[in-house]
Design a protein around this motif. Structure first.
Motif, mmCIF file in Angstrom:
data_model
loop_
_atom_site.group_PDB
_atom_site.id
_atom_site.type_symbol
_atom_site.label_atom_id
_atom_site.label_comp_id
_atom_site.label_asym_id
_atom_site.label_seq_id
_atom_site.Cartn_x
_atom_site.Cartn_y
_atom_site.Cartn_z
ATOM 1 N N ASP A 517 0.837 -1.211 0.000
ATOM 2 C CA ASP A 517 0.000 0.000 0.000
ATOM 3 C C ASP A 517 0.861 1.245 0.000
ATOM 4 O O ASP A 517 0.502 2.270 -0.589
ATOM 5 N N VAL A 518 2.018 1.192 0.639
ATOM 6 C CA VAL A 518 2.927 2.340 0.628
ATOM 7 C C VAL A 518 3.464 2.542 -0.779
ATOM 8 O O VAL A 518 3.566 3.665 -1.288
ATOM 9 N N ALA A 519 3.838 1.440 -1.460
ATOM 10 C CA ALA A 519 4.366 1.553 -2.824
ATOM 11 C C ALA A 519 3.307 2.136 -3.749
ATOM 12 O O ALA A 519 3.579 2.994 -4.600
ATOM 13 N N GLN A 520 2.062 1.655 -3.566
ATOM 14 C CA GLN A 520 0.979 2.145 -4.427
ATOM 15 C C GLN A 520 0.725 3.639 -4.172
ATOM 16 O O GLN A 520 0.545 4.415 -5.103
ATOM 17 N N ALA A 521 0.717 4.051 -2.882
ATOM 18 C CA ALA A 521 0.492 5.460 -2.539
ATOM 19 C C ALA A 521 1.638 6.326 -3.054
ATOM 20 O O ALA A 521 1.422 7.453 -3.514
ATOM 21 N N GLN A 537 -2.430 17.627 -2.833
ATOM 22 C CA GLN A 537 -3.082 16.321 -2.835
ATOM 23 C C GLN A 537 -2.037 15.199 -2.770
ATOM 24 O O GLN A 537 -2.256 14.176 -2.129
ATOM 25 N N ALA A 538 -0.880 15.407 -3.440
ATOM 26 C CA ALA A 538 0.197 14.404 -3.402
ATOM 27 C C ALA A 538 0.676 14.197 -1.973
ATOM 28 O O ALA A 538 0.889 13.061 -1.518
ATOM 29 N N ALA A 539 0.858 15.335 -1.231
ATOM 30 C CA ALA A 539 1.312 15.245 0.163
ATOM 31 C C ALA A 539 0.280 14.516 1.007
ATOM 32 O O ALA A 539 0.626 13.681 1.859
ATOM 33 N N THR A 544 -1.287 9.982 4.342
ATOM 34 C CA THR A 544 -2.363 9.139 4.885
ATOM 35 C C THR A 544 -1.894 7.707 5.091
ATOM 36 O O THR A 544 -2.137 7.079 6.140
ATOM 37 N N VAL A 545 -1.192 7.155 4.054
ATOM 38 C CA VAL A 545 -0.718 5.760 4.148
ATOM 39 C C VAL A 545 0.369 5.628 5.191
ATOM 40 O O VAL A 545 0.402 4.661 5.964
ATOM 41 N N LEU A 546 1.300 6.565 5.256
ATOM 42 C CA LEU A 546 2.395 6.511 6.239
ATOM 43 C C LEU A 546 1.848 6.498 7.666
ATOM 44 O O LEU A 546 2.381 5.809 8.537
ATOM 45 N N GLU A 547 0.807 7.254 7.918
ATOM 46 C CA GLU A 547 0.223 7.299 9.262
ATOM 47 C C GLU A 547 -0.354 5.948 9.648
ATOM 48 O O GLU A 547 -0.375 5.574 10.817
#
Length: 571
Positions: A517-521, A537-539, A544-547
């Motif tokens: 999911d991190v790779a996809q994000a 929006q990129a940030a 969101t995924v990192l959190e």
């Protein structure tokens, strides 16, 4: 049996004591009533009547005496005899123990004695009044005669103080003498009542005469001495002023003096009629008119002094104000070539010039009349006062106009400084964005950037016009400043989002291979970053995924970012 006997004895004793008590009480009241009756019979009727008769009564006085004598005889004949009868009846019935009958008679006696006493008091007062009237008449007649003699002597020795009124006053004195003779005739005949009435009218007539003789001398002195002297002083004053070419507006002083002469002579003659109310009103009117003439002449003299003393000052004031107006119009013409004058400054200055021209025209006309000896100085002085007030107001207005236009150049200089500041700030914004080497910029940001740039360009063009409108420029300055501030805020937000995205992507690399999911994000964030230029929006996408993978990681990266931001943006 013994108790009954004792009771009868006690009752008899009580009855005996009661009888003795009532009999003695009634006896005391009867004795007191007899004393009252005796006192009434001993009143000094004869002495009082004799004193009244000694006045030699006649006419109404005689009628009054007869009335009181008749009433006295009636009381002596009927009332006293009836009182004696009732006193005897009261004493007899009391001695015979007829206490109720005795009490009734005693009550009637009290009422009758009171009525008789009141009647006798009135009769005695009536006889006394006849004597008192005669005595009072003598005293009053003596007092009035002395005042009459005093007034006659005063008129005889000071007739010069009364003028034409002397004859009328003499007639009144003669009439008073006739009234005294009439009084003496009635008094000698004994008619003191009629004499009293005559004295009352004499008192009123002498009082009125005394009042007239006090009021006439001051009025005659005004009419015979003071007013003529004042008129002569006014004539002399007017001749001196006329010789010095003084003019008077809306008043013919010689005609007014002649008319006053006639009024004074007519009023002086009317003293004979002794109508002091009308004469005093006329004197007040004459005095008012004389005072008005003094005021008119004094006003012209003061006005002459004022015109002479303020002539040079007013002329200098007019010259100064007109010079100011010329300089102001020149300045406005010059400024009008470079600036749009939006507050009617030119027309205001022209209107003030028109007012100044009118003031000068009035001033010059007044000076021509002064030179030609036809000026009414009070009117000239009034024109002076009006001119000074108007010039003071004009000077304030001209200064206000001058102060307002002097701000045009300062306003242009401030606008130029603001323009230079805007140009510097937008170049700085451009350098900051270019330094980041971003793949591109969002369309809305670019559009707004070029809007602000166009506003600055337009402002530069407006300021480089041959004739600028500072009102329009001021509005554009405000709008441009607001838009530039907004652009700087959006630029800061854009830069923050782009740099923060880069750091978040770098931080996400540690989880890229272990977490799909991190790779996809990360891929999605890179697409938004490189293709859509949507850095915000990129940030948010990668954060969101990192959190989810590492709670608190976004906060850690954000704090690190703001610590290094200044170094990253350093030019």
């Amino acid at each position: 049996m013994e108790l009954i006997l004792i009771g009868i004895i006690i009752l008899a004793l009580v009855l005996y004591v009661g009888v003795i008590f009532y009999q003695r009480r009634n006896s005391k009241q009867i004795d007191a009533l007899q004393d009252r009756e005796q006192k009434l019979t001993k009143l000094p009727f004869k002495k009082t009547m004799s004193a009244a008769r000694q006045q030699g009564l006649a006419g109404q006085s005689q009628e009054e005496y007869a009335k009181w004598q008749e009433r006295l005889q009636e009381i002596q004949k009927n009332c006293f005899a009836d009182l004696e009868r009732k006193l005897l009846l009261a004493e007899t019935t009391n001695n015979r123990y007829r206490f109720f009958a005795a009490a009734k008679t005693i009550k009637e006696l009290k009422q009758q004695l009171t009525t008789v006493q009141q009647a006798l008091d009135e009769i005695m007062a009536g006889f006394g009044q006849i004597q008192a009237d005669a005595t009072a008449n003598q005293t009053k007649a003596k007092e009035l005669r002395e005042l009459y003699q005093k007034l006659r002597k005063q008129l005889l020795t000071k007739s010069f103080s009364y003028g034409a009124a002397a004859d009328g006053l003499e007639e009144k004195l003669s009439y008073l003498e006739t009234s005294f003779d009439k009084y003496n005739r009635f008094t000698k005949s004994g008619d003191h009542v009629e004499g009293k009435a005559i004295l009352g009218q004499l008192d009123k007539d002498i009082t009125e005469l005394n009042d007239l003789m006090k009021r006439i001398p001051p009025r005659f002195k005004e009419l015979n001495n003071e007013f003529p002297e004042q008129l002569e002083e006014l004539r002399q004053g007017y001749r001196r002023l006329a010789d010095e070419a003084y003019q008077f507006y809306d008043i013919d002083i010689p005609a007014e003096l002649t008319d006053l002469d006639q009024h004074i002579n007519t009023t002086r003659k009317s003293l004979k009629k002794l109508d002091l109310t009308a004469i005093e009103a006329t004197d007040q009117d004459i005095a008012r008119r004389i005072d008005h003439l003094y005021d008119v002449m004094e006003a012209e003299i003061k006005a002459h002094e004022e015109v002479e003393s303020r002539h040079d000052e007013l002329q200098a004031f007019i010259n100064h104000a007109q010079k100011q107006n010329r300089e102001l119009q020149d300045e406005l013409d010059h400024l009008n070539q470079s600036y749009s004058l939006n507050n009617n400054e030119i027309s205001q200055a022209q209107e003030l010039k028109h007012q100044l021209d009118e003031i000068r025209t009035t001033f010059e006309n007044d000076m021509q009349e002064v030179a030609g000896q036809t000026a009414v100085y009070s009117m000239v002085a009034e024109n002076y006062s009006t001119a000074f007030a108007a010039l003071t107001e004009i000077e304030k207005k001209q200064k206000a106009i001058n102060d307002s236009v002097q701000g045009l150049r300062r306003g242009e200089e401030e606008a130029q400084r603001s323009l230079q500041s805007f140009e510097f700030e937008i170049r700085n914004v451009k350098r900051q964005v270019e330094k980041l080497n971003l793949p591109g910029l969002p369309r809305h940001y670019l559009d707004f950037f070029f809007i602000v740039a166009d506003e600055i360009t337009k402002l530069d063009q407006e300021l480089n016009q041959v004739k600028i409108d500072l009102d329009v420029i001021t509005k554009e300055l405000i709008t441009t400043q607001e838009d530039l501030n907004k652009l700087k805020e959006e630029t800061n937000a854009l830069i923050d989002s782009a740099l923060l995205t880069e750091q978040l992507l770098q931080y996400a690399n540690r989880y890229r291979h272990s977490h799909a999911d991190v790779a996809q994000a990360s891929d999605e964030a890179l697409r938004l970053f490189n293709s859509e230029y949507d850095y915000k929006q990129a940030a948010e996408t990668i954060a969101t995924v990192l959190e989810q993978v590492e709670p608190g990681s976004y906060k850690k990266v954000e704090e690190s970012f703001y610590k290094t931001k200044d170094q990253e943006l350093k030019v």
